[in-house]
Scaffold this motif. Structure first.
Motif, short mmCIF file in Angstrom:
data_model
loop_
_atom_site.label_atom_id
_atom_site.label_comp_id
_atom_site.label_asym_id
_atom_site.label_seq_id
_atom_site.Cartn_x
_atom_site.Cartn_y
_atom_site.Cartn_z
N ALA A 255 -0.39 2.54 0.40
CA ALA A 255 -1.85 2.70 0.39
C ALA A 255 -2.49 1.69 -0.56
N ASN A 256 -3.64 1.16 -0.18
CA ASN A 256 -4.41 0.27 -1.06
C ASN A 256 -5.42 1.13 -1.79
N LEU A 257 -5.17 1.38 -3.07
CA LEU A 257 -6.00 2.29 -3.87
C LEU A 257 -6.67 1.56 -5.03
N ARG A 258 -6.88 0.26 -4.87
CA ARG A 258 -7.52 -0.54 -5.91
C ARG A 258 -8.92 -0.02 -6.21
N GLY B 41 4.23 16.16 -6.77
CA GLY B 41 4.96 15.94 -5.52
C GLY B 41 4.38 14.88 -4.62
N ALA B 42 3.37 14.14 -5.08
CA ALA B 42 2.78 13.06 -4.26
C ALA B 42 3.71 11.86 -4.25
N ASP B 43 3.76 11.16 -3.13
CA ASP B 43 4.61 9.97 -2.98
C ASP B 43 3.72 8.73 -2.93
N PHE B 44 3.74 7.92 -4.01
CA PHE B 44 2.92 6.72 -4.12
C PHE B 44 3.73 5.44 -3.90
N THR B 45 4.86 5.51 -3.24
CA THR B 45 5.74 4.36 -3.08
C THR B 45 4.99 3.13 -2.53
N ASN B 46 5.07 2.02 -3.27
CA ASN B 46 4.44 0.75 -2.90
C ASN B 46 2.92 0.81 -2.75
N ALA B 47 2.30 1.83 -3.32
CA ALA B 47 0.83 1.90 -3.29
C ALA B 47 0.27 0.91 -4.30
N LEU B 48 -0.88 0.33 -3.98
CA LEU B 48 -1.55 -0.61 -4.88
C LEU B 48 -2.56 0.15 -5.73
N LEU B 49 -2.32 0.15 -7.05
CA LEU B 49 -3.19 0.86 -7.99
C LEU B 49 -3.58 -0.06 -9.13
N ASP B 50 -4.75 0.15 -9.71
CA ASP B 50 -5.11 -0.58 -10.92
C ASP B 50 -4.21 -0.09 -12.05
N ARG B 51 -3.87 -1.00 -12.95
CA ARG B 51 -2.91 -0.68 -14.03
C ARG B 51 -3.34 0.54 -14.85
N GLN B 52 -4.62 0.62 -15.16
CA GLN B 52 -5.12 1.73 -15.97
C GLN B 52 -4.93 3.06 -15.26
#
Length: 202
Positions: free
Chosen positions: A139-142, A153-164
């Motif tokens: 997911a792109n979550l920028r 239990g959420a799966d964020f594998t390879n999701a794009l997140l801001d560092r903060q």
């Protein structure tokens, strides 16, 4: 002679006015008959109770918005919610792979067990949303915010997140996704980013 002059003058006027009129017609905004989920509220400004049950909600949304089409396998509701207000909506267990939620609010929304794989959720508000057991792989979550969101239990594998945001999520990442078997902390790639906080009793 006058007829010729009049004819020439008329041709010149029409030759100038027609292109101007055509240009104005093309560039001026046309009235759009659009309905947004935020308009599906009751008189008190809260979400319409009839829209809050998961299946009814998705069925109602797909009827309201013909562009919400199912993909070939017939499973996901491929939705485009750009600048929409979906605060408090119940989308739990829904298959929304590849959907768009950019610049949208999903505050206090129920996304428990929702498949959000490959979604584009740029600058989206997930404040206090229930994302437990959800799948957000690729997911792109920028620019999105997750203040108070439940992510057990959420799966964020390879999701794009801001560092903060990644650091903030890592600080409270617990559980393992029951469908993918992936640990939430591991899926957020938290090693070396944040101290893991394990709630008492685990």
């Amino acid at each position: 002679m006058r007829k010729i002059q009049s004819s020439v003058l008329r041709s010149l006027v029409l030759g100038i006015l027609i292109p101007i009129a055509a240009s104005l017609y093309l560039i001026l905004p046309l009235a759009a008959d659009a309905t947004y989920p935020s308009m599906l509220e009751n008189d008190q400004g809260g979400a319409n109770p009839s829209m809050l049950e998961t299946r009814k909600n998705l069925d109602a949304l797909s009827k309201k918005y013909p562009f919400l089409d199912t993909v070939e396998d017939g499973k996901p509701l491929t939705a485009e919610f750009v600048k929409y207000d979906l605060a408090g909506y119940d989308l739990s267990e829904a298959d929304l792979r590849g959907s768009t939620f950019s610049v949208t609010t999903l505050k206090n929304a129920n996304l428990h067990g929702t498949n959000l794989e490959d979604v584009l959720a740029y600058a989206t508000r997930f404040d206090n949303a229930d994302l437990s057991e959800s799948i957000l792989r690729n997911a792109n979550l920028r620019k999105s915010e997750f203040a108070g969101a439940l992510i057990d239990g959420a799966d964020f594998t390879n999701a794009l997140l801001d560092r903060q945001e990644q650091k903030a999520l890592c600080a409270r990442a617990t559980g393992k996704n029951s469908k993918t078997g992936v640990d939430t902390y591991t899926s957020l790639d938290c090693s070396g980013i944040s101290e893991r906080v394990i709630p008492a009793g685990r």
